[in-house]
Design a protein around this motif. Structure first.
Motif, PDB file in Angstrom:
ATOM      1  N   ILE A 234      70.786  34.740  62.880  1.00  0.00           N
ATOM      2  CA  ILE A 234      69.896  33.661  62.419  1.00  0.00           C
ATOM      3  C   ILE A 234      68.786  33.398  63.439  1.00  0.00           C
ATOM      4  O   ILE A 234      67.610  33.321  63.067  1.00  0.00           O
ATOM      5  N   PRO A 235      69.083  33.249  64.760  1.00  0.00           N
ATOM      6  CA  PRO A 235      67.968  33.094  65.717  1.00  0.00           C
ATOM      7  C   PRO A 235      67.061  34.319  65.775  1.00  0.00           C
ATOM      8  O   PRO A 235      65.861  34.193  66.027  1.00  0.00           O
ATOM      9  N   GLY A 236      67.628  35.503  65.537  1.00  0.00           N
ATOM     10  CA  GLY A 236      66.820  36.723  65.596  1.00  0.00           C
ATOM     11  C   GLY A 236      65.836  36.865  64.456  1.00  0.00           C
ATOM     12  O   GLY A 236      64.827  37.551  64.596  1.00  0.00           O
ATOM     13  N   ILE A 237      66.132  36.246  63.321  1.00  0.00           N
ATOM     14  CA  ILE A 237      65.220  36.316  62.165  1.00  0.00           C
ATOM     15  C   ILE A 237      64.566  34.949  61.910  1.00  0.00           C
ATOM     16  O   ILE A 237      64.196  34.633  60.782  1.00  0.00           O
ATOM     17  N   ARG A 238      64.437  34.153  62.961  1.00  0.00           N
ATOM     18  CA  ARG A 238      63.896  32.800  62.813  1.00  0.00           C
ATOM     19  C   ARG A 238      62.487  32.807  62.237  1.00  0.00           C
ATOM     20  O   ARG A 238      62.143  31.962  61.398  1.00  0.00           O
ATOM     21  N   SER A 239      61.657  33.752  62.667  1.00  0.00           N
ATOM     22  CA  SER A 239      60.284  33.790  62.163  1.00  0.00           C
ATOM     23  C   SER A 239      60.251  34.026  60.657  1.00  0.00           C
ATOM     24  O   SER A 239      59.444  33.425  59.933  1.00  0.00           O
ATOM     25  N   GLY A 240      61.133  34.883  60.146  1.00  0.00           N
ATOM     26  CA  GLY A 240      61.202  35.124  58.712  1.00  0.00           C
ATOM     27  C   GLY A 240      61.693  33.903  57.951  1.00  0.00           C
ATOM     28  O   GLY A 240      61.190  33.607  56.857  1.00  0.00           O
ATOM     29  N   ILE A 241      62.651  33.173  58.522  1.00  0.00           N
ATOM     30  CA  ILE A 241      63.166  31.966  57.866  1.00  0.00           C
ATOM     31  C   ILE A 241      62.087  30.888  57.825  1.00  0.00           C
ATOM     32  O   ILE A 241      61.920  30.204  56.803  1.00  0.00           O
ATOM     33  N   ILE A 242      61.339  30.732  58.924  1.00  0.00           N
ATOM     34  CA  ILE A 242      60.263  29.731  58.950  1.00  0.00           C
ATOM     35  C   ILE A 242      59.185  30.084  57.930  1.00  0.00           C
ATOM     36  O   ILE A 242      58.670  29.208  57.212  1.00  0.00           O
ATOM     37  N   SER A 243      58.836  31.373  57.849  1.00  0.00           N
ATOM     38  CA  SER A 243      57.841  31.798  56.845  1.00  0.00           C
ATOM     39  C   SER A 243      58.341  31.513  55.431  1.00  0.00           C
ATOM     40  O   SER A 243      57.583  31.037  54.578  1.00  0.00           O
ATOM     41  N   ALA A 244      59.625  31.788  55.174  1.00  0.00           N
ATOM     42  CA  ALA A 244      60.198  31.515  53.855  1.00  0.00           C
ATOM     43  C   ALA A 244      60.186  30.019  53.554  1.00  0.00           C
ATOM     44  O   ALA A 244      59.896  29.609  52.424  1.00  0.00           O
ATOM     45  N   LEU A 245      60.492  29.198  54.556  1.00  0.00           N
ATOM     46  CA  LEU A 245      60.460  27.741  54.372  1.00  0.00           C
ATOM     47  C   LEU A 245      59.071  27.268  53.955  1.00  0.00           C
ATOM     48  O   LEU A 245      58.918  26.473  53.020  1.00  0.00           O
ATOM     49  N   ILE A 246      58.055  27.769  54.645  1.00  0.00           N
ATOM     50  CA  ILE A 246      56.688  27.319  54.382  1.00  0.00           C
ATOM     51  C   ILE A 246      56.187  27.852  53.038  1.00  0.00           C
ATOM     52  O   ILE A 246      55.573  27.117  52.257  1.00  0.00           O
ATOM     53  N   PHE A 247      56.459  29.137  52.742  1.00  0.00           N
ATOM     54  CA  PHE A 247      56.021  29.726  51.478  1.00  0.00           C
ATOM     55  C   PHE A 247      56.704  29.083  50.278  1.00  0.00           C
ATOM     56  O   PHE A 247      56.204  29.188  49.152  1.00  0.00           O
ATOM     57  N   THR A 248      57.850  28.416  50.507  1.00  0.00           N
ATOM     58  CA  THR A 248      58.560  27.735  49.427  1.00  0.00           C
ATOM     59  C   THR A 248      58.208  26.256  49.377  1.00  0.00           C
ATOM     60  O   THR A 248      57.940  25.703  48.304  1.00  0.00           O
ATOM     61  N   PHE A 249      58.183  25.609  50.543  1.00  0.00           N
ATOM     62  CA  PHE A 249      57.980  24.153  50.601  1.00  0.00           C
ATOM     63  C   PHE A 249      56.585  23.758  50.113  1.00  0.00           C
ATOM     64  O   PHE A 249      56.444  22.836  49.294  1.00  0.00           O
ATOM     65  N   ILE A 250      55.554  24.453  50.584  1.00  0.00           N
ATOM     66  CA  ILE A 250      54.177  24.051  50.259  1.00  0.00           C
ATOM     67  C   ILE A 250      53.885  24.139  48.762  1.00  0.00           C
ATOM     68  O   ILE A 250      53.377  23.180  48.170  1.00  0.00           O
ATOM     69  N   PRO A 251      54.189  25.260  48.066  1.00  0.00           N
ATOM     70  CA  PRO A 251      53.881  25.292  46.630  1.00  0.00           C
ATOM     71  C   PRO A 251      54.696  24.299  45.810  1.00  0.00           C
ATOM     72  O   PRO A 251      54.176  23.721  44.849  1.00  0.00           O
ATOM     73  N   ILE A 252      55.981  24.087  46.172  1.00  0.00           N
ATOM     74  CA  ILE A 252      56.789  23.120  45.416  1.00  0.00           C
ATOM     75  C   ILE A 252      56.270  21.707  45.654  1.00  0.00           C
ATOM     76  O   ILE A 252      56.243  20.877  44.736  1.00  0.00           O
ATOM     77  N   PHE A 253      55.831  21.407  46.865  1.00  0.00           N
ATOM     78  CA  PHE A 253      55.339  20.075  47.204  1.00  0.00           C
ATOM     79  C   PHE A 253      54.088  19.715  46.394  1.00  0.00           C
ATOM     80  O   PHE A 253      53.879  18.551  46.049  1.00  0.00           O
ATOM     81  N   GLY A 254      53.268  20.703  46.072  1.00  0.00           N
ATOM     82  CA  GLY A 254      52.038  20.441  45.333  1.00  0.00           C
ATOM     83  C   GLY A 254      52.055  20.887  43.888  1.00  0.00           C
ATOM     84  O   GLY A 254      51.029  20.821  43.212  1.00  0.00           O
ATOM     85  N   THR A 255      53.205  21.320  43.377  1.00  0.00           N
ATOM     86  CA  THR A 255      53.254  21.837  42.005  1.00  0.00           C
ATOM     87  C   THR A 255      53.114  20.724  40.977  1.00  0.00           C
ATOM     88  O   THR A 255      53.430  19.557  41.242  1.00  0.00           O
ATOM     89  N   TYR A 256      52.628  21.083  39.800  1.00  0.00           N
ATOM     90  CA  TYR A 256      52.555  20.113  38.706  1.00  0.00           C
ATOM     91  C   TYR A 256      52.975  20.715  37.362  1.00  0.00           C
ATOM     92  O   TYR A 256      53.360  19.992  36.438  1.00  0.00           O
ATOM     93  N   THR A 257      52.934  22.035  37.224  1.00  0.00           N
ATOM     94  CA  THR A 257      53.296  22.652  35.941  1.00  0.00           C
ATOM     95  C   THR A 257      54.795  22.529  35.660  1.00  0.00           C
ATOM     96  O   THR A 257      55.189  22.237  34.521  1.00  0.00           O
ATOM     97  N   VAL A 258      55.622  22.754  36.681  1.00  0.00           N
ATOM     98  CA  VAL A 258      57.074  22.692  36.469  1.00  0.00           C
ATOM     99  C   VAL A 258      57.524  21.285  36.078  1.00  0.00           C
ATOM    100  O   VAL A 258      58.193  21.111  35.058  1.00  0.00           O
ATOM    101  N   PRO A 259      57.197  20.221  36.857  1.00  0.00           N
ATOM    102  CA  PRO A 259      57.595  18.875  36.407  1.00  0.00           C
ATOM    103  C   PRO A 259      56.911  18.440  35.118  1.00  0.00           C
ATOM    104  O   PRO A 259      57.467  17.639  34.365  1.00  0.00           O
ATOM    105  N   GLN A 260      55.725  18.980  34.837  1.00  0.00           N
ATOM    106  CA  GLN A 260      55.016  18.612  33.604  1.00  0.00           C
ATOM    107  C   GLN A 260      55.727  19.153  32.371  1.00  0.00           C
ATOM    108  O   GLN A 260      55.799  18.483  31.332  1.00  0.00           O
ATOM    109  N   LEU A 261      56.294  20.370  32.475  1.00  0.00           N
ATOM    110  CA  LEU A 261      56.866  21.034  31.310  1.00  0.00           C
ATOM    111  C   LEU A 261      58.373  20.825  31.169  1.00  0.00           C
ATOM    112  O   LEU A 261      58.876  20.744  30.044  1.00  0.00           O
ATOM    113  N   VAL A 262      59.103  20.770  32.280  1.00  0.00           N
ATOM    114  CA  VAL A 262      60.571  20.650  32.179  1.00  0.00           C
ATOM    115  C   VAL A 262      61.085  19.334  32.761  1.00  0.00           C
ATOM    116  O   VAL A 262      62.287  19.068  32.696  1.00  0.00           O
TER     117      VAL A 262
END
Length: 336
Positions: A234-262
């Motif tokens: 886990i510490p060895g792949i920390r950079s990949g985990i942080i990138s995954a966190l950001i690539f997931t957190f930012i779009p969900i935080f600003g999304t509107y189509t998913v809550p609008q439709l479901v």
């Protein structure tokens, strides 16, 4: 005094040699700049980035400090009214709800992506698995959301399966469809599905570059398999985990189509506020202020990712230097 004397006593031949080296280096740098067409090729991309990203962002910043026009648009007068409106209690509750849904969705996505990325990196069929992960990108996001509506709806596949098992054990009673749609659970589930590939790919890349001999060394030193995974992998792949966190957190935080439709009334998020303020209320300054808030959160997250990547790079450089310095010492010790 000693330093001055040594500089003065330096022979002219060495001075001339150092000057020749400096001149040669400067000429090589000039030749490299002339032969390097990189800056010329970067102009189209820089112009595109300026026109379609920086200029619209600058307009949003200006609009957030202006007054709302009754018929839509803005009045060019400086004011902080939009930012004061953001502090309203109702908007604060929507922000907390958005943060809650985003954090839960991101956490579950990372927990699913970690074993998936590890399995893909250790598999012999990496290409096939990568294609399967990328396939959802080939279809429109709205089509994928409507596919989930057919699964979660009152007459959807999931309720039909529940009705089948219900009638097997209770033939006398009528089945009432379970409310899967228009809930926070539906928003979280569809958000996980939509952004799971964004988490799997960076984790897969980090695991693929990881030195698995470190896990064997940890087990030789007495660590169990789970301990070696948690304390070494886990510490060895920390950079990949942080990138995954950001690539997931930012779009969900600003999304509107998913809550609008479901989603329902309890799933109204910040992205829905921005869309409604632009299309229905015609309050562009308030929509711009909320957009600026989401942009600032995204920039902070990206800067955190860049700083963590720099720290990892520095640690790797230090470890490589230590290996280089210790190598000759070990070799000389062995020779003795």
């Amino acid at each position: 005094m000693k330093e001055n004397s040594t500089q003065e006593e330096q022979p002219p031949a060495k001075k001339k040699l150092s000057w020749d080296l400096k001149i040669a280096k400067a000429s090589n740098d000039l030749k490299h700049k002339k032969n390097n067409p990189g800056p010329f090729y970067s102009w189209p991309m820089g112009l595109w980035f300026t026109v379609f990203f920086i200029v619209p962002l600058f307009i949003i910043v200006l609009y957030s400090f202006m007054k709302r026009d009754v018929y839509g648009g803005v009045i060019h007068e400086f004011t902080l009214k939009a930012y004061r409106q953001m502090l309203d209690k109702a908007y604060g509750l929507i922000f907390l709800r958005t943060l809650w849904i985003t954090v839960i969705s991101t956490a579950i996505t990372i927990l699913i992506a970690l074993p998936c990325g590890y399995a893909m990196a250790r598999s012999k069929h990496q290409t096939l698995l990568l294609i399967l992960v990328v396939i959802p990108f080939l279809t429109n996001s709205l089509i994928r959301i409507f596919a989930w509506i057919t699964i979660l709806g009152d007459n959807g596949i999931l309720n039909k399966i529940c009705a089948f098992f219900f009638h097997m054990f209770n033939k006398t009673k009528e089945f009432t469809p379970h409310k899967f749609m228009y809930t926070q659970g539906a928003v979280i589930l569809v958000s996980i599905y939509m952004y799971l590939p964004y988490a799997i790919l960076p984790i897969f890349t980090a695991v693929d570059r990881f030195d698995f001999s470190l896990l064997e060394a940890a087990r030789d030193l007495g660590a169990t398999k789970p301990q070696s995974m948690i304390k070494v992998l886990i510490p060895g792949i920390r950079s990949g985990i942080i990138s995954a966190l950001i690539f997931t957190f930012i779009p969900i935080f600003g999304t509107y189509t998913v809550p609008q439709l479901v989603g329902g009334k309890d799933s109204y998020m910040l992205g829905n506020i921005i869309v409604d303020q632009v299309q229905k209320v015609r309050n562009w300054p308030l929509a711009s202020a909320f957009s600026m808030f989401i942009t600032v959160v995204s920039m902070v997250a990206i800067l955190w990712m860049l700083s963590s990547n720099k720290k990892d790079a520095k640690l790797k450089e230090v470890s490589n230097k230590e290996d280089l310095t210790q190598g000759p010492i070990i070799a000389s010790g062995g020779a003795k």
